[in-house]
Design an enzyme around this catalytic site. Structure first.
Site, PDB file in Angstrom:
ATOM      1  CG  ASP A 184      40.120  39.540  32.170  1.00  0.00           C
ATOM      2  OD1 ASP A 184      41.677  39.522  32.484  1.00  0.00           O
ATOM      3  OD2 ASP A 184      39.673  41.054  33.036  1.00  0.00           O
ATOM      4  CG  ASP A 221      48.995  36.217  34.352  1.00  0.00           C
ATOM      5  OD1 ASP A 221      48.717  36.618  34.912  1.00  0.00           O
ATOM      6  OD2 ASP A 221      49.369  36.338  32.834  1.00  0.00           O
ATOM      7  CG  HIS A 259      48.772  37.582  39.849  1.00  0.00           C
ATOM      8  ND1 HIS A 259      48.471  37.070  39.444  1.00  0.00           N
ATOM      9  CD2 HIS A 259      48.397  38.998  39.312  1.00  0.00           C
ATOM     10  CE1 HIS A 259      48.378  36.984  38.283  1.00  0.00           C
ATOM     11  NE2 HIS A 259      49.310  38.787  37.750  1.00  0.00           N
TER      12      HIS A 259
END
Length: 217
Positions: free
Chosen positions: A67, A109, A112
């Site tokens: 992330d 995920d 996007h």
């Protein structure tokens, strides 16, 4: 053995029927992996709920999260591993792979953003294990919503939509050799059309609502 959706609900992930209803599809493709040793890399951690779900559902798997938000580093206890950096930074992605090994499953995920989805796939898909599964989530955003998808192309579809659905052309090896044997088509002496970019490594694709799957040869 608990169904994956039951674990997902308990962990609070929006992949469950609480929101996106993706886990029945994950169960379809990964249900036979519950007792398997493999490496799963998920791009996009949020609160870490899905990583915790993967760890509970696949206790023998190596679960890795990535992330851009530094806060995510503290959301998941070991043995889950977390790396902080951008999914569009290819040097960073390569440094992660050097540490974790070759992934069997990659789940995007992340941002996007359509262009990010494409660049991440282009970089990571070739680096997966044979038989690996690459999943793009929440395509309702990156392929359709202008804020994420960007300007539409000449056919009225987004760049991400055209790129990923266009991979059927690669799977079909552009019709070379007029045959259902992909290896024969790739090796066919025809000079045109050229063998597409992913024909040698992309076996098949499965398109579910907002959830697109690609299998590595």
């Amino acid at each position: 053995m608990k169904p994956l959706n039951e674990i997902g609900l308990a962990c609070g992930t929006d992949k469950s029927t609480m929101t996106h209803c993706y886990l029945e599809t994950y169960e379809k493709y990964l249900g036979g992996w519950r007792d398997k040793e493999f490496t799963l890399l998920e791009i996009g951690i949020a609160a870490g709920n899905s990583l915790k779900m993967w760890h509970e559902a696949f206790p023998k798997a190596k679960i890795i999260g990535l992330d851009i938000n530094p806060d995510c580093a503290g959301y998941c206890p070991p043995p889950i591993e977390v790396f902080i950096g951008s999914q569009t930074d290819t040097a960073f992605l390569d440094s992660v792979l050097a540490k974790i090994g070759t992934p069997d499953v990659i789940i995007d995920d992340g941002s996007h953003v359509g262009s990010d989805m494409i660049s991440t796939f282009r970089h990571l898909f070739p680096k997966m294990k044979a038989g690996g599964l690459y999943v793009v989530e929440d395509t309702h955003a990156g392929a359709y919503i202008p804020t994420y998808a960007g300007d539409m192309e000449a056919n009225g579809r987004s760049r991400a939509f055209n790129f990923f659905t266009g991979l059927v052309y690669d799977i079909d090896v552009a019709g070379r050799g007029s045959c259902g044997n992909a290896s024969f088509c790739i090796d066919h002496p025809s000079e045109t059309p050229a063998v597409p970019e992913f024909s040698r490594i992309l076996e098949c694709a499965h398109f579910h609502c907002s959830l697109w799957w690609f299998k590595k040869k």
